[in-house]
Design an enzyme around this catalytic site. Structure first.
Site, PDB file in Angstrom:
ATOM      1  N   TRP A  67       0.795  -1.301  -0.056  1.00 59.45           N
ATOM      2  CA  TRP A  67       0.047   0.142   0.037  1.00 59.45           C
ATOM      3  C   TRP A  67       0.903   1.368  -0.094  1.00 59.45           C
ATOM      4  CZ3 TRP A  67      -4.520  -0.469  -1.904  1.00 59.45           C
ATOM      5  CH2 TRP A  67      -5.449  -1.476  -1.616  1.00 59.45           C
ATOM      6  N   ASP A 120      -1.188   6.784   6.607  1.00 59.10           N
ATOM      7  CA  ASP A 120      -2.218   5.541   6.197  1.00 59.10           C
ATOM      8  C   ASP A 120      -2.581   4.541   7.257  1.00 59.10           C
ATOM      9  OD1 ASP A 120      -3.981   3.886   5.013  1.00 59.10           O
ATOM     10  OD2 ASP A 120      -2.770   3.583   3.326  1.00 59.10           O
ATOM     11  N   LYS A 164     -12.278  -2.124   8.059  1.00 59.20           N
ATOM     12  CA  LYS A 164     -11.302  -3.039   8.535  1.00 59.20           C
ATOM     13  C   LYS A 164     -11.566  -3.021  10.116  1.00 59.20           C
ATOM     14  CE  LYS A 164      -7.944  -2.422   5.003  1.00 59.20           C
ATOM     15  NZ  LYS A 164      -8.137  -3.758   4.291  1.00 59.20           N
TER      16      LYS A 164
END
Length: 430
Positions: free
Chosen positions: A173, A240, A264
């Site tokens: 990511w 992030d 999540k």
């Protein structure tokens, strides 16, 4: 053929006696009560808001369900969207048709009406309480997932294509964030990991002229997690936190921006949380699309256009439950306990299982593991686990193996069920 392979290829496995006694004599239900019993009163308070017969509905059973799960549910180890607390789902179910005697569902009400404005205000307030967000930070409810923030961040924090931004790369990511940032600025990759560790801070080549430093706090695919935020001096730190948001206490004041997809740890897919320091708002470049300009959302309390109302409402219920369960300190304690159980089984399997991630940066959220000697056994493991009510254990397609995502809402019972199966599978296939 299978018996011959079993006897000739793999050494026998005997898990340490204390572990065997812990799981097989105590039993997963007892373990769950020990770990979570102190929260029973808070759970009861939250559950008391479910008023339409949830206990009767719990008796439903489905084929392939986990033995100790209500409603025929399985243990869902998905990396996202992930499982949600059952009592949160029950409350949402009870409020589905008529929220707060408004006569409509949250999915039907106007985002301009007083009912939804009370929902979004309470959601923001509870998140501020959980994270102790300072007054000089705005909480924005954005859309487009965390991936959209890969563009929003440079568009809001740089002035032109020649501006330099620093990125720390530790997995998939953070690599994607680099690729997107290159569209809008000059990217200096200050450090690059090996997908299993984090480069020592002393080796980072941070740029003196960088507008900010971006990193991914937890790499969902590789299971690499920063234990503390990077020390970057007076530079603007952007994180992030999509896969470990609200999984532990965080000092928000150390960051310029924190962003995270909800799906999540805190709710269903659809909303992205952006926590941004106020002095960083209002400086977007002219080319910035209206909906990617933080000022657009800040000026309109995230109601510039129709927001993902249901997702925001669900996040609010999760935040409320987390506060009543003891806040992020309690969440962190639970997460450490769950991850410890799982990593212990991997490490004490005499090499039958392996975790590729360096010990010091192992994620509490995403646990990748392999069976090094046989890809066929990995496939069999996933198939047999699914039949026992444990699903979504297949590793990401880019790395293979297995991955257990054990976010906040995964109960201890689920992790214990997985580890019991892991021991049984290893002993049977050694």
């Amino acid at each position: 053929a299978k018996r011959e392979r079993k006897s000739t290829r793999f050494p026998s496995i005997q898990f340490p006696l204390p572990l065997r006694r812990f799981f097989r004599r105590e039993g997963s239900m007892v373990i769950a009560n020990v770990k979570l019993g102190s929260k029973a009163a808070a759970r009861s308070k939250f559950a008391s808001k479910c008023v339409r017969g949830s206990s009767q509905r719990r008796s439903v059973v489905a084929v392939g369900a986990a033995a100790s799960q209500p409603y025929g549910r399985v243990w869902n180890f998905s990396a996202g969207p992930a499982c949600l607390p059952i009592d949160v789902l029950e409350r949402a179910q009870d409020e589905l048709l008529n929220w707060g005697d408004s006569g409509v569902s949250v999915m039907e009400m106007s985002h301009r009406g007083k009912e939804f404005q009370s929902i979004i205000a309470r959601t923001e307030g509870n998140l501020r309480t959980l994270l102790n967000v300072p007054d000089n930070y705005q909480i924005l409810f954005a859309q487009g997932g965390a991936s959209t923030q890969f563009s929003s961040v440079p568009l809001n924090l740089t002035t032109c294509q020649e501006d330099v931004v620093d990125h720390i790369v530790t997995g998939s990511w953070s690599k994607k964030a680099v690729a997107e940032a290159k569209r809008y600025a000059r990217v200096n990759v200050a450090a690059t990991g090996d997908n299993a560790s984090i480069p020592p801070a002393g080796t980072w080549a941070l740029s003196d002229e960088a507008k900010y430093v971006h990193y991914c706090d937890n790499e969902t695919i590789q299971g690499v997690e920063f234990q503390v935020p990077p020390a970057v001096g007076d530079k603007i730190l952007v994180a992030d936190m999509s896969s470990n948001f609200c999984s532990r206490p965080v000092d928000v004041s150390k960051f310029g921006i924190i962003y995270a997809g909800a799906q999540k740890n805190i709710g269903p897919a659809g909303v992205t949380i952006v926590i941004v320091r106020e002095d960083l708002i209002g400086n977007a470049r002219d080319i910035t699309p209206t909906m990617l300009d933080y000022k657009t959302l800040a000026d309109e309390n995230s109601l510039y256009n129709t927001p993902p109302c249901w997702s925001i409402y669900m996040c609010g219920l999760v935040f409320e439950k987390m506060i009543e369960d003891g806040g992020l300190a309690a969440v962190y304690k639970s997460n450490r306990s769950k991850a410890g159980i799982l990593y212990d089984i991997i490490d004490q399997s005499n090499g039958f299982y392996s975790c590729p991630t360096e010990h010091s940066v192992r994620s509490l959220m995403n646990v990748p593991f392999t069976i090094p000697r046989s890809a066929d056994l990995e496939k069999l493991f996933i198939e047999e686990a699914s039949k026992k009510g444990m699903v979504q254990l297949k590793g990401h397609r880019s790395v293979g193996g297995m991955r257990a995502s054990i976010y906040n809402s995964m109960p201890h019972d689920g992790v214990v069920a997985l580890t019991e199966f892991m021991m049984e599978f290893a002993e049977r296939n050694a």
